[in-house]
Scaffold this motif. Structure first.
Motif, PDB file in Angstrom:
ATOM      1  N   ASP A  33     -27.192  19.580  -8.491  1.00 31.14           N
ATOM      2  CA  ASP A  33     -27.365  21.022  -8.676  1.00 31.14           C
ATOM      3  C   ASP A  33     -26.506  21.499  -9.844  1.00 31.14           C
ATOM      4  OD1 ASP A  33     -29.075  21.143  -6.584  1.00 31.14           O
ATOM      5  OD2 ASP A  33     -27.632  21.998  -5.164  1.00 31.14           O
ATOM      6  N   VAL A  34     -26.938  22.612 -10.440  1.00 28.23           N
ATOM      7  CA  VAL A  34     -26.182  23.205 -11.550  1.00 28.23           C
ATOM      8  C   VAL A  34     -25.804  24.631 -11.154  1.00 28.23           C
ATOM      9  CG1 VAL A  34     -26.260  23.899 -13.976  1.00 28.23           C
ATOM     10  CG2 VAL A  34     -27.392  21.777 -13.254  1.00 28.23           C
ATOM     11  N   TYR A  35     -24.523  24.826 -10.879  1.00 30.88           N
ATOM     12  CA  TYR A  35     -24.030  26.179 -10.580  1.00 30.88           C
ATOM     13  C   TYR A  35     -23.812  26.923 -11.898  1.00 30.88           C
ATOM     14  CZ  TYR A  35     -23.282  25.265  -5.640  1.00 30.88           C
ATOM     15  OH  TYR A  35     -23.483  24.997  -4.313  1.00 30.88           O
ATOM     16  N   CYS A  36     -24.295  28.150 -11.978  1.00 35.44           N
ATOM     17  CA  CYS A  36     -24.086  28.961 -13.179  1.00 35.44           C
ATOM     18  C   CYS A  36     -23.293  30.196 -12.797  1.00 35.44           C
ATOM     19  CB  CYS A  36     -25.428  29.380 -13.784  1.00 35.44           C
ATOM     20  SG  CYS A  36     -26.391  27.985 -14.384  1.00 35.44           S
ATOM     21  N   LEU A  37     -22.110  30.335 -13.391  1.00 36.13           N
ATOM     22  CA  LEU A  37     -21.289  31.513 -13.121  1.00 36.13           C
ATOM     23  C   LEU A  37     -21.618  32.563 -14.179  1.00 36.13           C
ATOM     24  CD1 LEU A  37     -17.611  31.569 -12.083  1.00 36.13           C
ATOM     25  CD2 LEU A  37     -18.378  33.097 -13.896  1.00 36.13           C
ATOM     26  N   VAL A  50     -29.907  34.996 -14.280  1.00 35.32           N
ATOM     27  CA  VAL A  50     -29.721  33.612 -14.747  1.00 35.32           C
ATOM     28  C   VAL A  50     -31.043  32.848 -14.747  1.00 35.32           C
ATOM     29  CG1 VAL A  50     -28.600  31.398 -14.269  1.00 35.32           C
ATOM     30  CG2 VAL A  50     -27.273  33.516 -14.183  1.00 35.32           C
ATOM     31  N   PRO A  51     -31.769  32.815 -13.581  1.00 34.88           N
ATOM     32  CA  PRO A  51     -33.038  32.054 -13.624  1.00 34.88           C
ATOM     33  C   PRO A  51     -34.046  32.655 -14.603  1.00 34.88           C
ATOM     34  CG  PRO A  51     -32.665  33.026 -11.430  1.00 34.88           C
ATOM     35  CD  PRO A  51     -31.428  33.276 -12.228  1.00 34.88           C
ATOM     36  N   ARG A  52     -34.015  33.982 -14.750  1.00 32.52           N
ATOM     37  CA  ARG A  52     -34.968  34.601 -15.700  1.00 32.52           C
ATOM     38  C   ARG A  52     -34.674  34.131 -17.131  1.00 32.52           C
ATOM     39  NH1 ARG A  52     -34.645  38.856 -18.999  1.00 32.52           N
ATOM     40  NH2 ARG A  52     -32.759  39.745 -18.087  1.00 32.52           N
ATOM     41  N   LEU A  53     -33.391  34.192 -17.530  1.00 31.02           N
ATOM     42  CA  LEU A  53     -33.068  33.827 -18.921  1.00 31.02           C
ATOM     43  C   LEU A  53     -33.213  32.321 -19.155  1.00 31.02           C
ATOM     44  CD1 LEU A  53     -30.109  36.303 -19.531  1.00 31.02           C
ATOM     45  CD2 LEU A  53     -32.375  36.388 -20.576  1.00 31.02           C
ATOM     46  N   LEU A  54     -32.883  31.524 -18.135  1.00 29.30           N
ATOM     47  CA  LEU A  54     -33.061  30.067 -18.302  1.00 29.30           C
ATOM     48  C   LEU A  54     -34.547  29.721 -18.395  1.00 29.30           C
ATOM     49  CD1 LEU A  54     -30.412  28.440 -15.909  1.00 29.30           C
ATOM     50  CD2 LEU A  54     -30.365  28.557 -18.411  1.00 29.30           C
ATOM     51  N   VAL A  66     -38.532  21.121 -17.302  1.00 30.28           N
ATOM     52  CA  VAL A  66     -37.426  21.583 -16.442  1.00 30.28           C
ATOM     53  C   VAL A  66     -37.746  22.906 -15.734  1.00 30.28           C
ATOM     54  CG1 VAL A  66     -35.664  20.411 -17.834  1.00 30.28           C
ATOM     55  CG2 VAL A  66     -36.106  22.826 -18.216  1.00 30.28           C
ATOM     56  N   LEU A  67     -38.912  23.466 -16.008  1.00 34.26           N
ATOM     57  CA  LEU A  67     -39.218  24.782 -15.426  1.00 34.26           C
ATOM     58  C   LEU A  67     -39.118  24.773 -13.891  1.00 34.26           C
ATOM     59  CD1 LEU A  67     -42.112  26.041 -17.737  1.00 34.26           C
ATOM     60  CD2 LEU A  67     -39.815  27.018 -17.495  1.00 34.26           C
ATOM     61  N   ASP A  68     -39.634  23.716 -13.258  1.00 31.14           N
ATOM     62  CA  ASP A  68     -39.577  23.655 -11.789  1.00 31.14           C
ATOM     63  C   ASP A  68     -38.170  23.383 -11.281  1.00 31.14           C
ATOM     64  OD1 ASP A  68     -42.242  24.126 -11.669  1.00 31.14           O
ATOM     65  OD2 ASP A  68     -42.821  22.016 -11.408  1.00 31.14           O
ATOM     66  N   GLU A  69     -37.348  22.795 -12.147  1.00 26.76           N
ATOM     67  CA  GLU A  69     -35.977  22.462 -11.727  1.00 26.76           C
ATOM     68  C   GLU A  69     -35.123  23.720 -11.591  1.00 26.76           C
ATOM     69  OE1 GLU A  69     -35.067  19.247 -11.072  1.00 26.76           O
ATOM     70  OE2 GLU A  69     -37.161  18.778 -11.500  1.00 26.76           O
ATOM     71  N   ILE A  70     -35.504  24.784 -12.288  1.00 25.05           N
ATOM     72  CA  ILE A  70     -34.650  25.982 -12.281  1.00 25.05           C
ATOM     73  C   ILE A  70     -34.578  26.590 -10.874  1.00 25.05           C
ATOM     74  CG2 ILE A  70     -34.327  28.305 -13.263  1.00 25.05           C
ATOM     75  CD1 ILE A  70     -35.516  27.111 -15.903  1.00 25.05           C
ATOM     76  N   VAL A  74     -30.841  25.335  -9.670  1.00 25.58           N
ATOM     77  CA  VAL A  74     -29.831  26.253 -10.222  1.00 25.58           C
ATOM     78  C   VAL A  74     -29.298  27.131  -9.097  1.00 25.58           C
ATOM     79  CG1 VAL A  74     -29.451  28.224 -11.757  1.00 25.58           C
ATOM     80  CG2 VAL A  74     -30.755  26.244 -12.559  1.00 25.58           C
ATOM     81  N   ARG A  75     -27.986  27.161  -8.951  1.00 28.70           N
ATOM     82  CA  ARG A  75     -27.315  28.023  -7.963  1.00 28.70           C
ATOM     83  C   ARG A  75     -26.462  29.014  -8.759  1.00 28.70           C
ATOM     84  NH1 ARG A  75     -30.395  26.081  -5.041  1.00 28.70           N
ATOM     85  NH2 ARG A  75     -30.343  23.966  -4.263  1.00 28.70           N
TER      86      ARG A  75
END
Ligand SMILES: NC(=O)c1ccc[n+]([C@@H]2O[C@H](COP(=O)([O-])OP(=O)(O)OC[C@H]3O[C@@H](n4cnc5c(N)ncnc54)[C@H](OP(=O)(O)O)[C@@H]3O)[C@@H](O)[C@H]2O)c1
Length: 383
Positions: A33-37, A50-54, A66-70, A74-75
């Motif tokens: 998993d990728v945590y984004c602060l 975060v998910p919108r901009l990624l 990677v679209l499905d990975e988001i 992504v946490r």
């Protein structure tokens, strides 16, 4: 030597250019998993932002894989690096993190913003480092800048900054302090990643940023508008004077090159230390500016070596280019031997012809990138 150990990663700055690209590259190359602060804004919580901009960045970069990975990996941690503990309540912290990627920063540079810049780039780095220790991270990657060396010219090696040459501005000063701070950390592996001037994606040319090359575009566009309002088609006939040396190198490097190199260093377990994420094929300022003025439909600039050779219109542009001024006179050649040793020779070699630079600029203008970035960020605190 620290390789990803299957534990989650934590990325700061994932709503921005470099941090976003690193987060996407981690989604592509690792399985954890990728945590984004990231900060909430008055309009949108970080959990949505975060998910919108990624997702937008992945689409812009042609990273459909990677679209499905988001949504899956992504946490989001809603927080702010300027607050103790980065403002994340203990109860919401993950149990552990394997590697921390710290890309969040203020890109302001003026003396009058010193307190804010230091709060973000020095105190903020201290808070992120504290979080890394608390979460048991074995590796910390600080995104710094190749231009941290300040007024130094000539060959720049991947070594700590020495104090004999001053920084050009508060931003560089703050990056020096951040580098010094993380170098002392009791973390197994601390890598200091120093990108050159980051531009859009090497294939799609998309660039969700207004910094670096693009700040030149914005300043020149605004200048052209003002001159046209006052003097009509003056710029069709007169080459604007710019104080600088056209042979000076500017190290333009695509954002995907930076993210690929950064993540590859981690994947191969590159040891701690300093790594230049720079282009071995640096661009000449004269060519880059000719491409820029060409894209804007004005004449190539006239280079001068003495401020006295600038007329009042030239001088008005110089005032706008106060951040860029030093970089137009200081020729720097970045040695990236350490990075190349771990990433291979080809990755950092991205020839950028003047035509190609023109294409990047045309794409930026076509996307209305400046307006989009400003709109996306507008509601962010402190921005
Ligand atoms: N762009 C370049 O040419 C370049 C070159 C060399 C080095 N760098 C370095 O690369 C790193 C990233 O730069 P960038 O170009 O990606 O800049 P950017 O697009 O402006 O992104 C900056 C990021 O930092 C986040 N941030 C700022 N203050 C924060 C805070 N208080 N708490 C949490 N997050 C915060 C921003 O979040 P918001 O969305 O909430 O504002 C954004 O995600 C920086 O360290 C910069 O010094 C950049």
């Amino acid at each position: 030597m620290t390789r990803p150990d299957g534990r989650p990663a934590l990325v700061t700055g994932a709503t921005g250019l470099v941090g976003g690209a690193i987060a996407l590259e981690l989604l592509r190359r690792t399985e954890a998993d990728v945590y984004c602060l990231a900060r909430d804004t008055s309009r949108e919580p970080a959990a949505r932002r975060v998910p919108r901009l990624l997702t937008r960045a992945a689409a812009d970069y042609g990273m459909d894989d990677v679209l499905d990975e988001i949504p899956a990996r992504v946490r989001v941690l809603s927080g702010d690096i300027t607050e103790p503990g980065c403002g994340v309540p203990d109860a919401l912290l993950p149990a552990e993190i394997g590697e921390v990627w710290h890309a969040a920063a203020s890109l302001k540079y003026r003396d009058r913003d010193r307190a804010e810049i230091e709060l973000h780039n020095v105190t903020g780095t201290r808070h992120v480092a504290g979080l890394a220790l608390r979460l048991g991270a074995r590796a910390l990657d600080l995104v710094s800048t190749a231009y941290v060396v300040g007024e130094r010219t000539g060959l720049i090696t991947e070594e700590p900054v020495t104090a004999d040459r001053p920084a050009n501005n508060v931003y560089e000063d703050s990056k020096r302090a951040a580098e010094a701070l993380v170098s002392e950390l009791p973390v197994d592996t601390v890598r200091i990643l120093r990108p050159g001037i980051v531009i859009g994606h090497s294939e799609t040319l998309a660039a969700p940023t207004t910094f670096g090359l693009y700040s030149f575009v914005d300043e020149l566009t605004a200048f052209r508008t003002k001159v046209e309002a006052k003097l009509g088609n003056y710029l069709d006939h007169y080459a604007i004077g710019i104080l600088g040396d056209p042979a000076t190198r500017g190290n333009l490097v695509p954002v995907d090159t930076v993210a690929t190199a950064a993540v590859r260093l981690s994947l191969v377990g590159a040891p701690g230390g300093i790594y230049h994420l720079t282009n071995t094929e640096a661009s000449r300022l004269g060519e880059a500016l000719a491409a820029l003025t060409g894209a804007l439909g004005i004449r190539s600039p006239r280079w001068v070596s003495d401020r006295a050779e600038l007329n009042s219109i030239d001088a008005a542009l110089s005032e706008r280019l106060e951040f860029q001024a030093a970089y137009m006179l200081q020729d720097k050649v970045f040695d990236a031997s350490r990075t190349r040793r771990h990433c291979g020779d080809g990755l950092l070699t991205v020839p950028l012809s003047p035509e190609r630079i023109g294409e990047y600029i045309t794409r930026y203008l076509k996307d209305g990138a400046a307006e989009q970035v400003v709109a996306a960020r507008k509601a962010a605190p402190g921005v």
